[in-house]
Design an enzyme around this catalytic site. Sequence first.
Site, PDB file in Angstrom:
ATOM      1  N   TYR A   1      -9.570   5.537   6.999  1.00 54.26           N
ATOM      2  CA  TYR A   1      -9.736   5.957   8.397  1.00 54.26           C
ATOM      3  C   TYR A   1     -10.793   7.064   8.371  1.00 54.26           C
ATOM      4  O   TYR A   1     -10.552   8.129   7.804  1.00 54.26           O
ATOM      5  CB  TYR A   1      -8.428   6.516   8.964  1.00 54.26           C
ATOM      6  CG  TYR A   1      -7.361   5.487   9.234  1.00 54.26           C
ATOM      7  CD1 TYR A   1      -6.537   5.005   8.216  1.00 54.26           C
ATOM      8  CD2 TYR A   1      -7.153   5.002  10.523  1.00 54.26           C
ATOM      9  CE1 TYR A   1      -5.545   4.061   8.473  1.00 54.26           C
ATOM     10  CE2 TYR A   1      -6.154   4.056  10.792  1.00 54.26           C
ATOM     11  CZ  TYR A   1      -5.358   3.587   9.761  1.00 54.26           C
ATOM     12  OH  TYR A   1      -4.383   2.656  10.024  1.00 54.26           O
TER      13      TYR A   1
ATOM     14  N   LYS B   1       0.633   0.198  15.111  1.00 52.76           N
ATOM     15  CA  LYS B   1       2.039   0.176  15.513  1.00 52.76           C
ATOM     16  C   LYS B   1       2.423  -1.006  16.417  1.00 52.76           C
ATOM     17  O   LYS B   1       3.615  -1.243  16.643  1.00 52.76           O
ATOM     18  CB  LYS B   1       2.401   1.485  16.233  1.00 52.76           C
ATOM     19  CG  LYS B   1       2.483   2.679  15.301  1.00 52.76           C
ATOM     20  CD  LYS B   1       3.677   2.558  14.371  1.00 52.76           C
ATOM     21  CE  LYS B   1       3.645   3.546  13.239  1.00 52.76           C
ATOM     22  NZ  LYS B   1       3.737   2.950  11.915  1.00 52.76           N
TER      23      LYS B   1
ATOM     24  N   PRO C   1      -4.773   0.821  18.664  1.00 54.76           N
ATOM     25  CA  PRO C   1      -4.523   0.265  17.325  1.00 54.76           C
ATOM     26  C   PRO C   1      -4.512   1.289  16.183  1.00 54.76           C
ATOM     27  O   PRO C   1      -4.087   0.952  15.072  1.00 54.76           O
ATOM     28  CB  PRO C   1      -5.681  -0.720  17.139  1.00 54.76           C
ATOM     29  CG  PRO C   1      -6.756  -0.226  18.040  1.00 54.76           C
ATOM     30  CD  PRO C   1      -6.060   0.394  19.222  1.00 54.76           C
TER      31      PRO C   1
ATOM     32  N   HIS D   1       0.846  -1.205   0.000  1.00 54.94           N
ATOM     33  CA  HIS D   1       0.000   0.000   0.000  1.00 54.94           C
ATOM     34  C   HIS D   1       0.873   1.244   0.000  1.00 54.94           C
ATOM     35  O   HIS D   1       1.722   1.414   0.876  1.00 54.94           O
ATOM     36  CB  HIS D   1      -0.926   0.000   1.217  1.00 54.94           C
ATOM     37  CG  HIS D   1      -2.130  -0.884   1.046  1.00 54.94           C
ATOM     38  ND1 HIS D   1      -3.316  -0.694   1.711  1.00 54.94           N
ATOM     39  CD2 HIS D   1      -2.313  -1.969   0.248  1.00 54.94           C
ATOM     40  CE1 HIS D   1      -4.181  -1.632   1.338  1.00 54.94           C
ATOM     41  NE2 HIS D   1      -3.601  -2.417   0.465  1.00 54.94           N
TER      42      HIS D   1
ATOM     43  N   TYR E   1       3.701   6.798   9.800  1.00 53.39           N
ATOM     44  CA  TYR E   1       2.884   5.629   9.442  1.00 53.39           C
ATOM     45  C   TYR E   1       3.750   4.546   8.793  1.00 53.39           C
ATOM     46  O   TYR E   1       3.612   3.358   9.116  1.00 53.39           O
ATOM     47  CB  TYR E   1       1.735   6.035   8.504  1.00 53.39           C
ATOM     48  CG  TYR E   1       0.626   5.014   8.440  1.00 53.39           C
ATOM     49  CD1 TYR E   1      -0.542   5.171   9.176  1.00 53.39           C
ATOM     50  CD2 TYR E   1       0.760   3.849   7.664  1.00 53.39           C
ATOM     51  CE1 TYR E   1      -1.554   4.220   9.135  1.00 53.39           C
ATOM     52  CE2 TYR E   1      -0.244   2.890   7.624  1.00 53.39           C
ATOM     53  CZ  TYR E   1      -1.400   3.085   8.361  1.00 53.39           C
ATOM     54  OH  TYR E   1      -2.393   2.138   8.326  1.00 53.39           O
TER      55      TYR E   1
HETATM   56  C1  PHB Z   1      -6.278  -4.017  10.824  1.00 49.64           C
HETATM   57  O1  PHB Z   1      -6.240  -4.354   9.631  1.00 49.64           O
HETATM   58  O2  PHB Z   1      -6.685  -4.796  11.690  1.00 49.64           O
HETATM   59  C2  PHB Z   1      -5.838  -2.657  11.204  1.00 49.64           C
HETATM   60  C3  PHB Z   1      -5.281  -1.821  10.240  1.00 49.64           C
HETATM   61  C4  PHB Z   1      -4.886  -0.549  10.574  1.00 49.64           C
HETATM   62  C5  PHB Z   1      -5.029  -0.111  11.864  1.00 49.64           C
HETATM   63  C6  PHB Z   1      -5.555  -0.943  12.839  1.00 49.64           C
HETATM   64  C7  PHB Z   1      -5.968  -2.223  12.510  1.00 49.64           C
HETATM   65  O3  PHB Z   1      -4.653   1.146  12.178  1.00 49.64           O
END
Ligand code: PHB
Length: 390
Positions: A200, A296, A292, A72, A384
């Site tokens: 997000y 990280k 989450p 990505h 990130y």
């Molecule tokens: C996930 O795919 O579970 C996931 C991805 C990004 C995040 C948190 C969880 O920031």
Amino acid sequence: MRTQVAIIGAGPSGLLLGQLLSKHGIANIVLEQRSADYVLSRIRAGVIEQGAAELLDEAGVGNRMHRDGLTHDGIEISLGGQRHRIDFQALVGKSVIVYGQTEITRDLMDGRLAAGGQTLYETADVSLHQIEHGRASVRYRSGGVEQEIECDFVAGCDGFHGVSRKSIPEHVLKFYERVYPFGWLGILVDQPPVSAELIYASHERGFALCSMRSRTRSRLYLQCRLDDHIEDWPDGRFYEELRRRLDDNAASALGRGASIEKSIAPLRSFVAEPMRYGNLFLAGDAAHIVPPTGAKGLNLAASDVYYLWQALMEYYREQSTAGLDAYSARALQRVWKAERFSWWMTSILHCFPESSGFDQKMQRAELEYLLSSRAAMTALAENYVGLPYK
Ligand code: PHB
Ligand code: APR
């Protein structure tokens, strides 16, 4: 029994450290209280930084990640029904790999098996002895029989609830903690992701995240209340709420497949300092937790393991304790930066029940600034994709 490094916990931290040590001729035994199947049944995030991916390659377990993982080059942030892309490649020239942590754990287990590494599953009542100085030992029960392993060092890779951190006298440790007033309700479902990249979403009804495990498997999250129960969230209600928090395009791309997993996780920031006591070294969730948002957790475990592995190699190759002495401070420097990033991502994207009108305006201004400033987007992208290890 006798080994050089006893590793407590067969999560990503313990298995990765074991693999790196074995590859360089340092003897180690991993002790895990659960079964291998149980460890593989835990579902966690799935975004791998380049540094963590390189470390998995170094450990010789990166093939499947490169084959099946999705590269990505950016993420999307949804605000007020509009999506904005943060282009990692254009901003910092790096990418991340989307590949489930469960798969990484499986690759590490397979790698360990192939390399003849020793993992003792279902070890009960693990306890640490003489960790202050000299030769340490680890005792445990297996099939009702008491056993002991003598070792030079213990690596505490046994997660937040493990025994390692608790074996350090309380007056030695300092804890830093923030518990957030909400959780994440997550589902796993066999249907294609709503978009090619992660979304997000900031929304007045609460945060939402559309993530994925593959081109045919989605991982979807909703910010929920701490007192919510999964029984109150049948799939229909989940999808209806998620649709409301997404932009029209994403909402219409969202299927209604039956969830194959559903769980609620609280959000917490936590750090224990220092990460060393005598011959015991903490790594991963045993020493710190991040919320989450920003994914990280695993990546931070990987950088701890990198520093610890380097320090142990220096000890066994050059008889130098310099790396071991520097481990805690070195690891914590990077830990705090990831804590800051995860806390910041969490605070700009979620609805805080107690927030004042002023707080809400600040949050909105922060998001609008972020999405209109190349400098601010670069700062997000740089964190990130992962800060450097050195
Ligand atoms: C996930 O795919 O579970 C996931 C991805 C990004 C995040 C948190 C969880 O920031
Ligand atoms: N004895 C032996 N093993 C133990 C004990 C104990 N007393 N207590 C816990 N364990 C095991 C757990 O069963 C688990 O398999 O230690 C392991 C710790 O694994 P994780 O919790 O996954 O922690 P870590 O390997 O540091 O992972 C870091 O991966 O799991 C995610 O959220 C975590 O993203 C973070 C990253």
